[in-house]
Design a protein around this motif. Structure first.
Motif, PDB file in Angstrom:
ATOM      1  N   VAL A 140       4.522   6.045  -2.251  1.00  0.00           N
ATOM      2  CA  VAL A 140       3.671   7.543  -2.591  1.00  0.00           C
ATOM      3  C   VAL A 140       3.522   8.628  -1.505  1.00  0.00           C
ATOM      4  CG1 VAL A 140       1.151   8.040  -3.350  1.00  0.00           C
ATOM      5  CG2 VAL A 140       2.081   6.138  -4.799  1.00  0.00           C
ATOM      6  N   HIS A 141       3.787   8.143  -0.653  1.00  0.00           N
ATOM      7  CA  HIS A 141       3.817   8.800   1.219  1.00  0.00           C
ATOM      8  C   HIS A 141       4.694   9.016   0.930  1.00  0.00           C
ATOM      9  CE1 HIS A 141      -0.875   7.109   0.420  1.00  0.00           C
ATOM     10  NE2 HIS A 141      -0.215   6.201   0.694  1.00  0.00           N
ATOM     11  N   SER A 142       5.791   8.970   0.206  1.00  0.00           N
ATOM     12  CA  SER A 142       7.357   9.410   1.360  1.00  0.00           C
ATOM     13  C   SER A 142       6.741  10.450   1.834  1.00  0.00           C
ATOM     14  CB  SER A 142       7.753   9.055   0.030  1.00  0.00           C
ATOM     15  OG  SER A 142       9.380  10.301   0.428  1.00  0.00           O
TER      16      SER A 142
ATOM     17  N   GLU B  52       8.709  15.146  -1.066  1.00  0.00           N
ATOM     18  CA  GLU B  52       7.428  15.279  -2.293  1.00  0.00           C
ATOM     19  C   GLU B  52       8.181  15.237  -4.014  1.00  0.00           C
ATOM     20  OE1 GLU B  52       5.899  19.212  -2.429  1.00  0.00           O
ATOM     21  OE2 GLU B  52       5.483  19.026  -0.294  1.00  0.00           O
TER      22      GLU B  52
ATOM     23  N   ALA C 127       8.117  10.909  -3.636  1.00  0.00           N
ATOM     24  CA  ALA C 127       6.169  10.390  -3.522  1.00  0.00           C
ATOM     25  C   ALA C 127       5.555  10.993  -5.247  1.00  0.00           C
ATOM     26  CB  ALA C 127       5.660  10.901  -3.030  1.00  0.00           C
TER      27      ALA C 127
END
Lengths: 336, 120, 291
Positions: C157-159, C162, C165
């Motif tokens: 989710v924090h990749s 985007e 994520a």
């Protein structure tokens, strides 16, 4: 208690005052086109007839999963795979809605399931035909679900409340089923020669069995009259079949394909769609077990049920253990 | 004499009590029947949606989610053992529900004299 | 609902049933991120490495979905058919999103990647390729994967990418449920009957060897600092959570050696060939056709 009264009522050969009053109320509700609810008094024949019809309907949903499930793993695109999976899964859901509605009539799911597995219960004969090609997914959605919807929409107003409510839910969900089938065929009809051929072949195979889904002609359908008098059925088999033929005649034009029916025409005089004679001997044979896939379909259902026995037992055992632990805990708390 | 426990709305009186289902039939592992109630969105009541079988309450909630909310039908679920629901006696409908009939003075529309008076 | 029955034939509208029953049957498609949105978006993976990473994620989900879809109409109870169907559909959705995204780097669609790649081009883990076996095996495989995907997506989710994520955020909520489903069943089967416990132990023995591969770092991960999660970093928490669940289920981690597997490099189990033969047969029979 009311429950004892009403269940006692249908066992007793002699009509009790409760039966007579119940019968009067039942008739008034039907005359009023209102709804019968599970705990109302109802004639034993009404209960039986509904149980038979609703459970057959449920069985059809469950067995009907198989021909389509046969293509989930081979669906030719991921989008189609998702759609087909959702559709087959919906059918399990519809079977469940109908089983639970049937249970309100006093027959539990195990009994109903047992009737299916032992071959005593019937289900829609069309599912005893094989789904040979991908185009069959289209034909099943368009013709088989189409016929089912034509049958089911009026059942939303069936006099038995739980049945009508289950049908509302089912009809809402099925609206996508017919469309996805039609679009499969549409895509094939616009595709390569091989795809077009595949689509026409599927329509050729499913057309007559789909028309037979409405059941025998009204004069040969003894249950029909009673069922209509009870406001379970609202239209005759032939009326519904007529209407369905009228719809698919138009729809097949959009596909640029044809219905395999040399006798098909609209008779202005009678206002009727004339279609070819349907082979009711084949229908009877398939219904009574002699279709290409009857044996396979039941065997698959039986296998799933038997393979699942240890799972169901384990979950039930766990629930009992949890309950026991809770009881012991409660007792200790009480003592303390 | 049974009493109404789960509300006066006849919509809610579909207790699916299979009279024979309470005992264990041979092929059953005894998964009981549960009634499912769905809240379709915040601010609305839970409404009866149907029933299902599950071994225990926890699984019943999960099954209800999978069975009755595949198309965003709900934001909250209740499950109740079918046998835990007590319903009003349908044969005693008159006794139970006759009383409010005809008491139209319980409704604002009864008061015609004040019609047209603002904010009333 | 007091419509009268006349001789008129039904229309196909259900508007007349919009009463109290409707509030429990009101349906909406919702507004979550869909695979179609990914396919339509302009953004492509920044480079080949990102695309290959998306392919890893997509292939795992695709093969797992393909396996799970076989359960529909064969579940131990009809309610479970529906549950497994939902999980398979979720996984298929994740696969479609990741494959659609990966394909943008190479001008390929999700279907090009799913149906026209050869076995050695697939990057799935051996664990998802394992046969369904009995319900215990499917649940153990499901538990291993759900725990793994849950931790993976929680981090992704924090990749820095985007799209990865966003897909992970959608997937995480769904995998959360898969994990709960697997956990509830593990508890019930582990503590249910002698037979179910035996079957669970057998399933653990059988599938445990393939778990090591889940945490194997590849050179690809070195290229994707901030975008990908280094699989080895998931191990400790995975072990801890798994032990907790197994412990509560009166089960234990089996003492069997880890298997050497290199699915990420295209070296697959013997099962994948059959899976692909089935999955791809129709699409390949009609190359260039649309469906």
């Amino acid at each position: 208690m009311a429950e004892q009264k009403s269940s006692g009522g249908h066992l007793a050969a002699v009509r009790t005052p409760e039966d007579i009053a119940g019968q009067r109320r039942f008739e008034a509700i039907i005359a009023d086109d209102s709804r019968i609810e599970p705990r109302d008094w109802m004639p034993e024949a009404y209960r039986k007839s509904l149980t038979r019809q609703m459970s057959q309907h449920a069985h059809s949903e469950i067995i009907g999963m198989q021909p389509e499930a046969n293509w989930i793993t081979r669906a030719p695109s991921l989008k189609r795979k998702a759609i087909l999976m959702a559709k087959v899964q919906d059918e399990a859901g519809h079977g469940l809605y109908l089983y639970s509605a049937t249970e309100t009539l006093g027959t539990d799911r195990d009994t109903l399931n047992n009737q299916l597995l032992t071959g005593r219960a019937k289900y829609s004969s069309i599912f005893n035909y094989p789904a040979r090609t991908w185009a069959d997914m289209g034909a099943i959605g368009w013709l088989v679900d189409g016929a089912a919807i034509a049958n089911q929409v009026p059942l939303c107003r069936a006099s038995y409340g739980p049945y009508g409510r289950a049908m509302v839910r089912i009809c809402k969900e099925e609206s996508f089923h017919q469309r996805q089938g039609f679009e499969i065929l549409l895509e094939l009809s616009r595709g390569t020669e091989a795809q077009r051929k595949m689509a026409q072949d599927a329509i050729n195979r499913f057309y007559a069995p789909a028309l037979m889904m409405f059941g025998p002609s009204d004069q040969d359908s003894p249950n029909s009259q009673q069922s209509m008098a009870w406001n379970i059925k609202r239209f005759s088999n032939d009326d519904l079949r007529q209407r369905f033929v009228g719809m698919i005649v138009e729809q097949v034009k959009v596909l640029g394909l044809s219905l395999p029916d040399p006798d098909l025409r609209y008779d202005e005089e009678s206002g009727q769609w004339l279609h070819m004679d349907l082979d009711w001997d084949e229908f009877k044979r398939v219904v009574s077990g002699g279709g290409p896939c009857n044996s396979q379909r039941l065997a698959r259902r039986r296998e799933a049920h038997e393979d699942g026995a240890w799972v169901r037992e384990a979950a039930a055992a766990f629930a009992r253990k949890q309950q026991n632990e809770k009881n012991q805990h409660d007792q200790k708390a009480e003592v303390a | 004499m049974s009493s109404a426990v789960i509300g006066q709305d006849s919509q809610n009186h579909q207790s699916n009590q299979p009279s024979q289902g309470a005992q264990k039939p041979p092929t059953s592992a005894g998964w009981p029947l549960w009634e499912v109630f769905v809240r379709s969105s915040r601010g609305l009541s839970h409404v009866h949606a149907g029933s299902l079988h599950a071994p225990d309450a926890e699984m019943a909630v999960r099954n209800a989610r999978d069975l009755y909310t595949r198309r965003n039908e709900g934001v909250s679920l209740w499950v109740v053992r079918s046998t835990d629901i007590t319903t009003s006696d349908p044969d005693a409908k008159d006794m139970m529900f006759e009383s409010p009939q005809g008491k139209d003075y319980r409704h604002a529309t009864y008061y015609k004299e004040s019609e047209g008076v603002k904010h009333l | 609902m007091s419509g009268t029955s006349t001789g008129q034939l039904p229309d196909h509208s259900l508007d007349s049933f919009g009463d109290a029953a409707a509030s429990a049957t009101r349906v909406t498609p919702g507004n979550a991120l869909r695979p179609e949105d990914i396919a339509l978006q302009q953004t492509a993976p920044a480079d080949d490495a990102v695309a290959r990473y998306a392919l890893h994620l997509g292939d795992d989900a695709l093969i797992l979905a393909q396996r799970l879809s076989h359960w529909i109409s064969r579940g131990p109870e009809l309610e479970e058919d529906v549950a497994l169907g939902n999980i398979a559909l979720d996984q298929l959705g994740h696969a479609r999103s990741f494959l659609s995204y990966a394909g943008k780097a190479w001008g390929q669609t999700e279907d090009d990647l799913a149906y026209f790649r050869e076995e050695e081009d697939f990057t799935s883990l051996h664990l998802v390729e394992q046969p369904n076996g009995d319900f215990a095996e499917t649940m153990v495989r499901g538990l291993f994967m759900a725990l793994y995907q849950h931790q993976l997506y929680t981090r992704l989710v924090h990749s820095a990418d985007e799209t990865i994520a966003a897909i992970s955020a959608k997937a995480l909520k769904e995998v959360d449920y898969h994990l709960e489903h697997a956990e509830l069943w593990t508890l019930r089967l582990g503590r249910g009957t002698e037979e179910s416990a035996h079957r669970m132990r057998r399933a653990l023995d059988k599938l445990w060897p393939y778990t090591a591969e889940l945490f194997q770092d590849e050179p690809l991960h070195d290229e994707l600092e901030g975008v990908a999660v280094r699989p080895s970093t998931l191990r400790a928490e995975w072990d801890e959570q798994l032990l907790d669940i197994l412990d509560r289920s009166e089960l234990a981690v089996p003492e069997v050696p880890a298997a050497l597997c290199w699915g990420r490099r295209g070296e697959h189990s013997e099962h994948l060939g059959y899976i692909l033969a089935e999955m791809q047969v129709l699409a390949r029979k009609h190359p260039g056709a649309t469906w």
